[in-house]
Design a protein around this motif. Sequence first.
Motif, mmCIF file in Angstrom:
data_model
loop_
_atom_site.group_PDB
_atom_site.id
_atom_site.type_symbol
_atom_site.label_atom_id
_atom_site.label_comp_id
_atom_site.label_asym_id
_atom_site.label_seq_id
_atom_site.Cartn_x
_atom_site.Cartn_y
_atom_site.Cartn_z
ATOM 1 N N ASN A 269 0.826 -1.210 0.000
ATOM 2 C CA ASN A 269 0.000 0.000 0.000
ATOM 3 C C ASN A 269 0.854 1.251 0.000
ATOM 4 O OD1 ASN A 269 -2.594 -1.091 -0.075
ATOM 5 N ND2 ASN A 269 -2.613 -1.460 2.124
ATOM 6 N N ILE A 270 1.936 1.229 0.737
ATOM 7 C CA ILE A 270 2.824 2.393 0.773
ATOM 8 C C ILE A 270 3.563 2.544 -0.549
ATOM 9 C CG2 ILE A 270 4.756 3.483 1.981
ATOM 10 C CD1 ILE A 270 2.122 3.296 3.559
ATOM 11 N N ARG A 271 3.901 1.426 -1.199
ATOM 12 C CA ARG A 271 4.584 1.480 -2.500
ATOM 13 C C ARG A 271 3.718 2.179 -3.538
ATOM 14 N NH1 ARG A 271 5.430 -3.545 -3.162
ATOM 15 N NH2 ARG A 271 7.630 -3.707 -2.593
ATOM 16 N N ASP A 272 2.406 2.079 -3.386
ATOM 17 C CA ASP A 272 1.494 2.734 -4.335
ATOM 18 C C ASP A 272 1.632 4.258 -4.313
ATOM 19 O OD1 ASP A 272 0.512 0.307 -5.151
ATOM 20 O OD2 ASP A 272 -1.263 0.369 -3.865
ATOM 21 N N LEU A 273 2.218 4.812 -3.258
ATOM 22 C CA LEU A 273 2.397 6.261 -3.170
ATOM 23 C C LEU A 273 3.599 6.747 -3.959
ATOM 24 C CD1 LEU A 273 1.766 6.727 0.677
ATOM 25 C CD2 LEU A 273 0.132 7.078 -1.183
ATOM 26 N N LEU A 274 4.463 5.827 -4.353
ATOM 27 C CA LEU A 274 5.676 6.201 -5.099
ATOM 28 C C LEU A 274 5.319 6.621 -6.523
ATOM 29 C CD1 LEU A 274 7.994 3.307 -3.833
ATOM 30 C CD2 LEU A 274 8.062 5.722 -3.159
ATOM 31 N N PRO A 275 6.122 7.481 -7.172
ATOM 32 C CA PRO A 275 7.456 7.893 -6.741
ATOM 33 C C PRO A 275 7.480 9.084 -5.780
ATOM 34 C CG PRO A 275 7.008 8.801 -8.897
ATOM 35 C CD PRO A 275 5.822 7.949 -8.538
ATOM 36 N N GLY A 276 6.311 9.693 -5.515
ATOM 37 C CA GLY A 276 6.332 10.867 -4.636
ATOM 38 C C GLY A 276 6.977 12.045 -5.352
ATOM 39 N N PRO A 277 7.229 13.155 -4.674
ATOM 40 C CA PRO A 277 6.940 13.384 -3.259
ATOM 41 C C PRO A 277 5.530 13.946 -2.990
ATOM 42 C CG PRO A 277 8.169 15.239 -4.093
ATOM 43 C CD PRO A 277 8.002 14.283 -5.257
ATOM 44 N N LEU A 278 4.680 13.999 -4.031
ATOM 45 C CA LEU A 278 3.325 14.490 -3.792
ATOM 46 C C LEU A 278 2.474 13.377 -3.185
ATOM 47 C CD1 LEU A 278 2.656 16.530 -7.068
ATOM 48 C CD2 LEU A 278 3.384 17.377 -4.830
ATOM 49 N N LEU A 279 1.590 13.759 -2.273
ATOM 50 C CA LEU A 279 0.669 12.816 -1.654
ATOM 51 C C LEU A 279 -0.755 13.147 -2.067
ATOM 52 C CD1 LEU A 279 2.022 12.645 2.026
ATOM 53 C CD2 LEU A 279 1.922 10.734 0.415
ATOM 54 N N PRO A 280 -1.597 12.134 -2.287
ATOM 55 C CA PRO A 280 -3.018 12.419 -2.503
ATOM 56 C C PRO A 280 -3.569 13.219 -1.325
ATOM 57 C CG PRO A 280 -2.528 10.106 -2.933
ATOM 58 C CD PRO A 280 -1.295 10.694 -2.327
ATOM 59 N N THR A 281 -4.527 14.078 -1.602
ATOM 60 C CA THR A 281 -5.052 14.978 -0.566
ATOM 61 C C THR A 281 -5.530 14.232 0.661
ATOM 62 O OG1 THR A 281 -5.713 16.571 -2.270
ATOM 63 C CG2 THR A 281 -6.729 16.799 -0.098
ATOM 64 N N VAL A 282 -6.242 13.106 0.453
ATOM 65 C CA VAL A 282 -6.762 12.347 1.583
ATOM 66 C C VAL A 282 -5.632 11.813 2.450
ATOM 67 C CG1 VAL A 282 -8.033 10.267 2.235
ATOM 68 C CG2 VAL A 282 -8.901 11.724 0.412
ATOM 69 N N ILE A 283 -4.580 11.275 1.810
ATOM 70 C CA ILE A 283 -3.449 10.720 2.559
ATOM 71 C C ILE A 283 -2.681 11.836 3.253
ATOM 72 C CG2 ILE A 283 -1.345 9.350 2.380
ATOM 73 C CD1 ILE A 283 -3.904 7.807 1.815
ATOM 74 N N ASP A 284 -2.540 12.975 2.579
ATOM 75 C CA ASP A 284 -1.835 14.108 3.181
ATOM 76 C C ASP A 284 -2.563 14.588 4.435
ATOM 77 O OD1 ASP A 284 0.383 15.993 2.996
ATOM 78 O OD2 ASP A 284 -1.131 17.511 2.565
ATOM 79 N N THR A 285 -3.890 14.607 4.389
ATOM 80 C CA THR A 285 -4.673 15.001 5.562
ATOM 81 C C THR A 285 -4.513 13.989 6.687
ATOM 82 O OG1 THR A 285 -6.295 16.116 4.149
ATOM 83 C CG2 THR A 285 -6.990 15.570 6.381
ATOM 84 N N GLU A 286 -4.510 12.697 6.341
ATOM 85 C CA GLU A 286 -4.306 11.668 7.359
ATOM 86 C C GLU A 286 -2.938 11.817 8.019
ATOM 87 O OE1 GLU A 286 -4.946 7.748 5.901
ATOM 88 O OE2 GLU A 286 -6.952 8.168 5.140
ATOM 89 N N LEU A 287 -1.928 12.136 7.221
ATOM 90 C CA LEU A 287 -0.584 12.341 7.758
ATOM 91 C C LEU A 287 -0.579 13.490 8.755
ATOM 92 C CD1 LEU A 287 2.493 11.924 7.804
ATOM 93 C CD2 LEU A 287 2.638 13.362 5.743
ATOM 94 N N LEU A 288 -1.239 14.591 8.420
ATOM 95 C CA LEU A 288 -1.312 15.747 9.315
ATOM 96 C C LEU A 288 -2.017 15.373 10.617
ATOM 97 C CD1 LEU A 288 -1.028 18.802 9.902
ATOM 98 C CD2 LEU A 288 -3.221 19.117 8.726
ATOM 99 N N ILE A 289 -3.145 14.672 10.512
ATOM 100 C CA ILE A 289 -3.908 14.303 11.708
ATOM 101 C C ILE A 289 -3.089 13.382 12.609
ATOM 102 C CG2 ILE A 289 -5.908 12.984 12.501
ATOM 103 C CD1 ILE A 289 -7.439 14.106 10.087
ATOM 104 N N GLU A 290 -2.416 12.397 12.016
ATOM 105 C CA GLU A 290 -1.578 11.485 12.802
ATOM 106 C C GLU A 290 -0.469 12.246 13.518
ATOM 107 O OE1 GLU A 290 -1.572 8.294 13.460
ATOM 108 O OE2 GLU A 290 -3.033 7.403 12.099
#
Length: 329
Positions: A269-290
């Motif tokens: 699941n994390i590999r699906d975020l590559l190559p980065g460094p941009l994050l989908p908005t939903v994931i970016d929000t989850e990162l901020l909340i965590e």
Amino acid sequence: MGVPDLPASAAAPCAQRRYAILIDVGYLYAAAGEVLFGARERREYRVQADELIRVLQEYGASRLPGELLRVYWYDAAADRVPTVDQRVIAALPMVKVRLGNLNKLGQQKGVDAQIRSDLDALARHGAVTDAVLLAGDEDLVSAVDAAQAYGVRIHLWGVEPAYGSNQAERLVWEADTVEVLSADLLRPYFRLAHPLPTQAASTTPTPAQVFAGLTPAARTVARPNSSASASGSTSATVSNSKLGPNRSTVEEIGEHVAQKWILTRGRDNIRDLLPGPLLPTVIDTELLIEAEKELGHSLRPYPEARVWLREGFWARVYREFDIDRKSGK
């Protein structure tokens, strides 16, 4: 003899949009008390409920088409005997008060069940096409699903959190639309029961000051006088008085969240975020909340901190997959 043309409204009548606003008062008051005053208990503040309800009605009218059926006000009282304030609210036009029981520990009982029952009845009988739910409890997810099965759109409102999130993630997922009521919208209708003295209030550190490791009193001591400035100590004092989170701390939090996600969500699941460094908005929000949960403070007033958070996150992800940070390969 031909059939006369009918007016468009008669030939194809359209269902009138109608909505109800269902408010979990326990959630509304607790979340507002926390973000406005850092208060943990309702007795610490007072609420001008009639004006607050009026503003929420106006807010709904500005967001939703159609007419308001009524506001449902879900609160609790000892032995379900309404308080003076609750009696005043019950007398307001287009407002229905529903009371759960308030036990000796100050806990509400039966409120969620009443919300579920009313939402189900409204949807099943076609009384509304839309329902606003101002709440945060995951126990309401089943009621949301049931109402949607009858064709009702669910609009979830939440109160701006002090940090992290104050609504169940699944409840947010299931809603058709989600809106956050800002602290500024609610502030005029809440006040402390016993306002702090001016001097005491001024010496209470803000989250920004906590990040900087300085209380207002400490910054006063650190502030240079004219002779200190003349002697060249200004730069040291300026760096000490700069407010905001520490970069290395925020980057470490970003790495920690990435590590936790790798373990709990899996490498694929994390590999699906590559190559980065941009994050989908939903994931970016989850990162901020965590991250805010880890810190115990909000990062939202500090745009640079969010950049550091992402940098820490990607540093850990790139190490996990042995990717050169500069080339992305």
